[in-house]
Design a protein around this motif. Structure first.
Motif, PDB file in Angstrom:
ATOM      1  N   LEU A 164      -9.663 -20.338 -12.288  1.00 29.39           N
ATOM      2  CA  LEU A 164      -8.593 -19.224 -12.714  1.00 29.39           C
ATOM      3  C   LEU A 164      -9.384 -18.180 -13.411  1.00 29.39           C
ATOM      4  CD1 LEU A 164      -5.978 -21.824 -14.399  1.00 29.39           C
ATOM      5  CD2 LEU A 164      -5.759 -20.441 -12.045  1.00 29.39           C
ATOM      6  N   ASN A 165     -10.814 -18.244 -13.428  1.00 27.32           N
ATOM      7  CA  ASN A 165     -11.401 -17.056 -14.102  1.00 27.32           C
ATOM      8  C   ASN A 165     -10.943 -16.674 -15.583  1.00 27.32           C
ATOM      9  OD1 ASN A 165     -12.851 -16.064 -11.501  1.00 27.32           O
ATOM     10  ND2 ASN A 165     -10.717 -15.149 -10.992  1.00 27.32           N
ATOM     11  N   LEU A 166     -10.944 -17.884 -16.161  1.00 27.75           N
ATOM     12  CA  LEU A 166     -10.759 -17.883 -17.570  1.00 27.75           C
ATOM     13  C   LEU A 166     -11.954 -17.703 -18.508  1.00 27.75           C
ATOM     14  CD1 LEU A 166      -8.068 -20.727 -18.269  1.00 27.75           C
ATOM     15  CD2 LEU A 166      -7.692 -18.488 -17.793  1.00 27.75           C
ATOM     16  N   ASP A 167     -11.844 -17.134 -19.588  1.00 33.27           N
ATOM     17  CA  ASP A 167     -13.049 -16.996 -20.424  1.00 33.27           C
ATOM     18  C   ASP A 167     -13.344 -18.142 -21.099  1.00 33.27           C
ATOM     19  OD1 ASP A 167     -15.307 -15.943 -21.893  1.00 33.27           O
ATOM     20  OD2 ASP A 167     -13.996 -14.243 -22.913  1.00 33.27           O
ATOM     21  N   PHE A 168     -14.262 -19.180 -20.867  1.00 39.32           N
ATOM     22  CA  PHE A 168     -14.219 -20.355 -21.537  1.00 39.32           C
ATOM     23  C   PHE A 168     -15.606 -20.775 -21.685  1.00 39.32           C
ATOM     24  CE2 PHE A 168     -14.376 -21.529 -17.333  1.00 39.32           C
ATOM     25  CZ  PHE A 168     -14.861 -22.786 -17.404  1.00 39.32           C
ATOM     26  N   SER A 169     -16.010 -21.814 -22.728  1.00 30.63           N
ATOM     27  CA  SER A 169     -17.097 -22.385 -22.735  1.00 30.63           C
ATOM     28  C   SER A 169     -16.850 -23.819 -22.930  1.00 30.63           C
ATOM     29  CB  SER A 169     -17.920 -21.946 -24.252  1.00 30.63           C
ATOM     30  OG  SER A 169     -17.048 -22.211 -25.226  1.00 30.63           O
ATOM     31  N   ILE A 170     -18.239 -24.731 -22.675  1.00 27.38           N
ATOM     32  CA  ILE A 170     -17.858 -26.150 -22.490  1.00 27.38           C
ATOM     33  C   ILE A 170     -18.553 -26.642 -23.741  1.00 27.38           C
ATOM     34  CG2 ILE A 170     -17.382 -26.093 -20.235  1.00 27.38           C
ATOM     35  CD1 ILE A 170     -20.469 -27.216 -19.700  1.00 27.38           C
ATOM     36  N   ALA A 171     -18.330 -27.888 -24.130  1.00 23.61           N
ATOM     37  CA  ALA A 171     -19.036 -28.578 -25.206  1.00 23.61           C
ATOM     38  C   ALA A 171     -18.632 -29.935 -25.088  1.00 23.61           C
ATOM     39  CB  ALA A 171     -18.157 -28.045 -26.395  1.00 23.61           C
ATOM     40  N   GLY A 172     -19.806 -30.692 -25.630  1.00 25.52           N
ATOM     41  CA  GLY A 172     -19.804 -32.167 -25.925  1.00 25.52           C
ATOM     42  C   GLY A 172     -20.925 -32.666 -26.526  1.00 25.52           C
ATOM     43  N   ARG A 173     -21.287 -33.972 -26.502  1.00 25.15           N
ATOM     44  CA  ARG A 173     -22.303 -34.550 -27.087  1.00 25.15           C
ATOM     45  C   ARG A 173     -23.755 -34.472 -26.302  1.00 25.15           C
ATOM     46  NH1 ARG A 173     -20.426 -40.219 -28.268  1.00 25.15           N
ATOM     47  NH2 ARG A 173     -20.062 -40.289 -25.980  1.00 25.15           N
ATOM     48  N   THR A 174     -23.828 -34.297 -25.144  1.00 29.82           N
ATOM     49  CA  THR A 174     -25.008 -34.681 -24.455  1.00 29.82           C
ATOM     50  C   THR A 174     -25.659 -33.475 -23.861  1.00 29.82           C
ATOM     51  OG1 THR A 174     -24.265 -36.744 -23.795  1.00 29.82           O
ATOM     52  CG2 THR A 174     -26.194 -35.932 -22.617  1.00 29.82           C
ATOM     53  N   ASN A 175     -26.742 -32.880 -24.296  1.00 30.04           N
ATOM     54  CA  ASN A 175     -27.305 -31.728 -23.912  1.00 30.04           C
ATOM     55  C   ASN A 175     -27.499 -31.546 -22.513  1.00 30.04           C
ATOM     56  OD1 ASN A 175     -29.544 -29.627 -23.561  1.00 30.04           O
ATOM     57  ND2 ASN A 175     -29.165 -29.190 -25.909  1.00 30.04           N
ATOM     58  N   GLN A 176     -28.149 -32.385 -21.918  1.00 32.86           N
ATOM     59  CA  GLN A 176     -28.899 -32.199 -20.696  1.00 32.86           C
ATOM     60  C   GLN A 176     -27.462 -31.960 -19.720  1.00 32.86           C
ATOM     61  OE1 GLN A 176     -31.339 -35.494 -19.281  1.00 32.86           O
ATOM     62  NE2 GLN A 176     -31.694 -34.346 -17.102  1.00 32.86           N
ATOM     63  N   LYS A 177     -26.358 -33.093 -19.873  1.00 33.67           N
ATOM     64  CA  LYS A 177     -25.216 -33.027 -18.886  1.00 33.67           C
ATOM     65  C   LYS A 177     -24.554 -31.751 -18.996  1.00 33.67           C
ATOM     66  CE  LYS A 177     -24.389 -37.803 -18.933  1.00 33.67           C
ATOM     67  NZ  LYS A 177     -23.303 -38.951 -19.208  1.00 33.67           N
ATOM     68  N   LEU A 178     -24.398 -31.015 -20.184  1.00 35.74           N
ATOM     69  CA  LEU A 178     -23.691 -29.946 -20.878  1.00 35.74           C
ATOM     70  C   LEU A 178     -24.670 -28.556 -20.217  1.00 35.74           C
ATOM     71  CD1 LEU A 178     -22.724 -30.543 -24.248  1.00 35.74           C
ATOM     72  CD2 LEU A 178     -21.144 -29.963 -22.491  1.00 35.74           C
ATOM     73  N   ARG A 179     -25.914 -28.668 -20.269  1.00 33.41           N
ATOM     74  CA  ARG A 179     -26.650 -27.710 -19.379  1.00 33.41           C
ATOM     75  C   ARG A 179     -26.498 -27.406 -18.094  1.00 33.41           C
ATOM     76  NH1 ARG A 179     -31.138 -29.081 -21.339  1.00 33.41           N
ATOM     77  NH2 ARG A 179     -31.927 -30.110 -19.387  1.00 33.41           N
ATOM     78  N   MET A 180     -26.553 -28.772 -17.247  1.00 36.03           N
ATOM     79  CA  MET A 180     -26.448 -28.955 -15.804  1.00 36.03           C
ATOM     80  C   MET A 180     -24.858 -28.218 -15.351  1.00 36.03           C
ATOM     81  SD  MET A 180     -28.322 -32.244 -14.950  1.00 36.03           S
ATOM     82  CE  MET A 180     -27.986 -32.203 -13.299  1.00 36.03           C
ATOM     83  N   LEU A 181     -23.980 -28.717 -16.084  1.00 38.73           N
ATOM     84  CA  LEU A 181     -22.605 -28.146 -15.769  1.00 38.73           C
ATOM     85  C   LEU A 181     -22.421 -26.740 -16.112  1.00 38.73           C
ATOM     86  CD1 LEU A 181     -19.853 -28.854 -14.655  1.00 38.73           C
ATOM     87  CD2 LEU A 181     -19.104 -29.610 -17.065  1.00 38.73           C
ATOM     88  N   ALA A 182     -22.964 -26.168 -17.066  1.00 42.15           N
ATOM     89  CA  ALA A 182     -22.851 -25.050 -17.873  1.00 42.15           C
ATOM     90  C   ALA A 182     -23.414 -23.767 -16.732  1.00 42.15           C
ATOM     91  CB  ALA A 182     -23.450 -24.638 -18.901  1.00 42.15           C
ATOM     92  N   SER A 183     -24.358 -24.491 -16.186  1.00 41.31           N
ATOM     93  CA  SER A 183     -25.385 -23.715 -15.200  1.00 41.31           C
ATOM     94  C   SER A 183     -24.454 -23.643 -14.002  1.00 41.31           C
ATOM     95  CB  SER A 183     -26.666 -24.246 -14.834  1.00 41.31           C
ATOM     96  OG  SER A 183     -27.510 -23.520 -13.807  1.00 41.31           O
ATOM     97  N   SER A 184     -24.047 -24.856 -13.352  1.00 39.73           N
ATOM     98  CA  SER A 184     -23.371 -24.665 -12.226  1.00 39.73           C
ATOM     99  C   SER A 184     -21.968 -23.695 -12.346  1.00 39.73           C
ATOM    100  CB  SER A 184     -22.880 -26.079 -11.811  1.00 39.73           C
ATOM    101  OG  SER A 184     -21.921 -26.846 -12.536  1.00 39.73           O
ATOM    102  N   LEU A 185     -21.368 -23.880 -13.476  1.00 41.40           N
ATOM    103  CA  LEU A 185     -20.148 -23.042 -13.648  1.00 41.40           C
ATOM    104  C   LEU A 185     -20.295 -21.597 -14.075  1.00 41.40           C
ATOM    105  CD1 LEU A 185     -17.866 -25.816 -15.580  1.00 41.40           C
ATOM    106  CD2 LEU A 185     -17.833 -24.998 -13.102  1.00 41.40           C
ATOM    107  N   ASP A 186     -21.759 -21.218 -14.713  1.00 41.01           N
ATOM    108  CA  ASP A 186     -22.070 -20.007 -14.999  1.00 41.01           C
ATOM    109  C   ASP A 186     -21.063 -19.768 -16.458  1.00 41.01           C
ATOM    110  OD1 ASP A 186     -23.553 -17.623 -15.562  1.00 41.01           O
ATOM    111  OD2 ASP A 186     -22.217 -16.623 -14.074  1.00 41.01           O
TER     112      ASP A 186
END
Length: 334
Positions: free
Chosen positions: A24-46
């Motif tokens: 939906l092209n929302l301006d958002f960020s992601i968060a959670g407890r595990t750095n590695q998983k978040l880094r990988m998902l954030a990279s794939s979603l940009d």
């Protein structure tokens, strides 16, 4: 950081919600407890990401500093909801989640005054059963001046995600409750009733279960007597080693397992009125509905209501139609 934060983004439903927000092209960020998983998902979603635990107020406050809305997708919510709500109240951020756990709704209720004083909205259940059943009940009671009793059932189809199964196992051990004269009361699990989900299978007998809708329907439907039920088909409630379960159903499995719900409302005239809901799989629904809710709050598409709110109170009974494939039939008789 972005105005919308999706917490628990690397979990099964959190990932679906994050992917939907990206679509939906929302301006958002992601968060959670595990750095590695978040880094990988954030990279794939940009998208940007932040790492914090719900029991670490300092990092939470830093993450929320520039946010407007937090969407919590991390269960069990009886552990995550309260500290995140308290943080949202401290930082004037609107709180949304996808919980189906009564205990976390009772926590929301206890923070209602604090949220009102801070001009913060607490909106649990903006996806899942609370949004589904709330919209269905609102359709059924619309033409009824004084609803007396609501009996409502959710048909859960397909397999359950690992996180949902673990949360359900922790919450299903409590006693079965109902609402009698606007007060929680024990319900005999052997006292069942029949429902017709209008799906060709005829009448079935769901089992009574304690859903948070016992609380939210009191707020949105104003009925003094409420009973909630669940009918399960497929491997909806797994047993055994829940940690060994897959993360969640595949897209094809979700498409093959739509949900439905049925409601019977009795009024002072003692004439029962029924309605049914047909919609997509619960995980698909939750990911889409919760992001739509966050989007509407971010874009100021609704009048701001602070404190403890339900999806129907904020968005109205037609909120169900924000998820394509959702249809309500009834109420009958007209």
């Amino acid at each position: 950081m972005a105005p919308l934060i999706i917490y628990g983004a690397t979990g099964y439903t959190g990932r679906l919600a994050s992917e939907n927000a990206k679509g939906l092209n929302l301006d958002f960020s992601i968060a959670g407890r595990t750095n590695q998983k978040l880094r990988m998902l954030a990279s794939s979603l940009d998208v940007p990401y932040s790492v914090f635990d719900v029991n670490s107020p300092g990092p939470i406050d830093s993450a929320l500093r520039d946010a407007s809305v937090l969407l919590n997708c991390a269960g069990p919510f009886m552990r995550t909801a309260k500290p995140l709500m308290e943080a949202c109240i401290r930082n004037n951020v609107h709180y949304l989640d996808i919980s189906a756990e009564l205990e976390s709704y009772q926590q929301v209720y206890s923070l209602d005054e604090d949220a009102k004083n801070a001009q913060v909205m607490l909106l649990p259940g903006c996806g899942g059963s609370v949004a589904m059943l709330g919209c269905l009940a609102a359709h059924a009671v619309e033409a009824i001046q004084s609803p007396i009793t609501i009996d409502i059932a959710l048909h859960v189809a397909g397999t359950m995600s690992r996180g949902s199964a673990i949360s359900a196992a922790e919450n299903i051990t409590g006693e079965c409750l109902q609402v009698v004269n606007s007060t929680f009361a024990p319900k005999d699990a052997g006292e069942t009733r029949e429902f017709n989900f209008d799906d060709g299978t005829g009448y079935v007998t769901p089992f009574p279960v304690t859903l948070p809708d016992l609380l939210t329907l009191q707020l949105s439907a104003n009925a003094p007597n409420i009973r909630t039920y669940v009918h399960a088909s497929g491997a909806s409630f797994p047993t055994g080693d829940l940690q060994s379960l897959r993360l969640g159903p595949t897209e094809a499995e979700r498409e093959a397992s739509p949900y439905s719900a049925a409601v019977t409302v009795t009024s002072e005239d003692d004439i029962p009125r029924t309605a049914v809901l047909h919609t997509v799989n619960g995980y698909t629904f939750t990911a889409m509905a919760s992001v739509q809710a966050a989007r509407r709050v971010l874009d100021h598409q609704v009048m701001l209501k602070v404190g403890f709110q339900t999806p129907v109170q904020v968005f109205g009974k037609r909120f169900i139609h924000s998820v394509p494939g959702s249809e309500i039939r009834g109420p009958y008789p007209k």
